[in-house]
Scaffold this motif. Sequence first.
Motif, short mmCIF file in Angstrom:
data_model
loop_
_atom_site.label_atom_id
_atom_site.label_comp_id
_atom_site.label_asym_id
_atom_site.label_seq_id
_atom_site.Cartn_x
_atom_site.Cartn_y
_atom_site.Cartn_z
N GLN A 183 1.45 5.18 8.18
CA GLN A 183 0.47 5.02 8.89
C GLN A 183 -0.69 5.73 9.09
O GLN A 183 -0.29 6.98 9.21
N ALA A 184 -1.83 5.43 8.73
CA ALA A 184 -3.10 6.26 8.77
C ALA A 184 -3.54 6.42 10.01
O ALA A 184 -3.45 5.38 10.87
N PRO A 185 -4.52 7.45 10.48
CA PRO A 185 -5.30 7.52 11.64
C PRO A 185 -5.90 6.14 12.38
O PRO A 185 -6.77 5.94 11.25
N GLY A 186 -5.56 5.65 13.29
CA GLY A 186 -6.50 4.47 13.47
C GLY A 186 -6.34 3.30 13.11
O GLY A 186 -6.85 2.12 13.20
N LYS A 187 -5.29 3.17 12.11
CA LYS A 187 -4.86 1.88 11.38
C LYS A 187 -3.57 1.58 11.84
O LYS A 187 -2.73 2.35 12.29
N GLU A 188 -3.01 0.31 11.43
CA GLU A 188 -1.57 -0.04 11.65
C GLU A 188 -0.53 0.29 10.89
O GLU A 188 -1.24 0.48 9.55
N ARG A 189 0.57 0.42 11.08
CA ARG A 189 1.57 0.90 10.14
C ARG A 189 1.83 -0.17 9.02
O ARG A 189 1.79 -1.48 9.53
N GLU A 190 1.48 0.13 7.71
CA GLU A 190 1.77 -1.04 6.85
C GLU A 190 2.88 -0.58 5.75
O GLU A 190 3.36 0.63 5.44
N PHE A 191 3.39 -1.76 5.28
CA PHE A 191 4.37 -1.62 4.09
C PHE A 191 3.94 -0.97 3.13
O PHE A 191 2.79 -1.15 2.55
N VAL A 192 5.04 -0.01 2.24
CA VAL A 192 4.71 0.29 0.88
C VAL A 192 5.71 -0.01 0.06
O VAL A 192 5.13 -0.19 -0.99
N ALA A 193 6.69 0.24 0.20
CA ALA A 193 8.04 -0.37 -0.67
C ALA A 193 9.31 -0.65 -0.20
O ALA A 193 9.32 -0.03 1.14
N ALA A 194 9.97 -1.44 -0.91
CA ALA A 194 11.40 -1.72 -0.37
C ALA A 194 12.41 -1.67 -1.42
O ALA A 194 12.12 -2.00 -2.75
N ASP A 213 0.69 -3.99 -3.22
CA ASP A 213 -0.25 -4.09 -4.38
C ASP A 213 -0.88 -2.79 -4.30
O ASP A 213 -1.29 -2.21 -5.57
N SER A 214 -1.14 -2.03 -3.35
CA SER A 214 -2.06 -0.71 -3.29
C SER A 214 -1.34 0.41 -3.82
O SER A 214 -1.95 1.66 -4.14
N VAL A 215 -0.05 0.44 -4.10
CA VAL A 215 0.73 1.58 -4.66
C VAL A 215 1.50 1.31 -6.03
O VAL A 215 2.19 2.04 -6.65
N LYS A 216 1.37 -0.18 -6.32
CA LYS A 216 2.13 -0.83 -7.43
C LYS A 216 1.61 0.02 -8.66
O LYS A 216 0.45 0.09 -9.13
N ARG A 258 2.09 3.20 -9.00
CA ARG A 258 1.94 4.82 -8.89
C ARG A 258 3.21 5.12 -8.32
O ARG A 258 3.40 6.42 -8.41
N PHE A 259 3.88 4.46 -7.30
CA PHE A 259 4.94 4.83 -6.53
C PHE A 259 6.13 4.11 -7.02
O PHE A 259 6.17 3.13 -7.46
N THR A 260 7.29 4.97 -6.69
CA THR A 260 8.52 4.19 -7.20
C THR A 260 9.48 4.54 -5.94
O THR A 260 9.69 5.72 -5.72
N ILE A 261 10.19 3.60 -5.78
CA ILE A 261 11.20 3.71 -4.91
C ILE A 261 12.68 3.61 -5.18
O ILE A 261 12.90 2.83 -6.40
N SER A 262 13.55 4.36 -5.03
CA SER A 262 14.91 4.48 -5.57
C SER A 262 15.77 4.95 -4.46
O SER A 262 15.20 5.36 -3.41
N ARG A 263 17.16 4.95 -4.62
CA ARG A 263 18.09 5.29 -3.87
C ARG A 263 19.27 5.68 -4.43
O ARG A 263 19.57 5.43 -5.68
N ASP A 264 20.07 6.76 -3.86
CA ASP A 264 21.27 7.18 -4.34
C ASP A 264 22.41 7.15 -3.17
O ASP A 264 22.31 7.66 -2.07
N ASN A 265 23.14 6.04 -3.18
CA ASN A 265 24.08 5.72 -2.25
C ASN A 265 25.08 6.61 -1.70
O ASN A 265 25.67 6.82 -0.76
#
Length: 127
Positions: free
Chosen positions: A39-50, A62-65, A67-74
């Motif tokens: 969430q940027a100032p003055g803007k709505e919260r937006e999805f990045v990755a799942a 699309d804006s982060v595809k 450039r960004f990588t989501i991962s998890r360590d259970n």
Amino acid sequence: QVQLVESGGGLVQAGGSLRLSCTASGRTFRNYVMGWFRQAPGKEREFVAAVSRSGVSTYYADSVKGRFTISRDNAKNTVYLQMNSLKPEDTAVYYCAADSQGFRVPHVTQRNEYDDWGQGTQVTVSS
């Protein structure tokens, strides 16, 4: 309920990288789809990755595809967001969130899909 704590935010120059972490406690982490929003100032919260429960499936805005990588360590109850080639427009508070309903697109892009949220971590990208 899952308690989520984000870390790793900070100030970085354009073109730089940051890795965000989100550590969960309270319930079985591997039972949850995990997402990152911002969430940027003055803007709505937006999805990045799942990322799916197993970590095999991911989905990006699309804006982060690319450039960004989501991962998890259970084993560590932690989800990560590796952010490369950062731009000033990536400046925002980044939140992680937990979804008990399963990995479904486009549902994972929607804020009301998620049950629990962290407090957020600030990312600032200077030009």
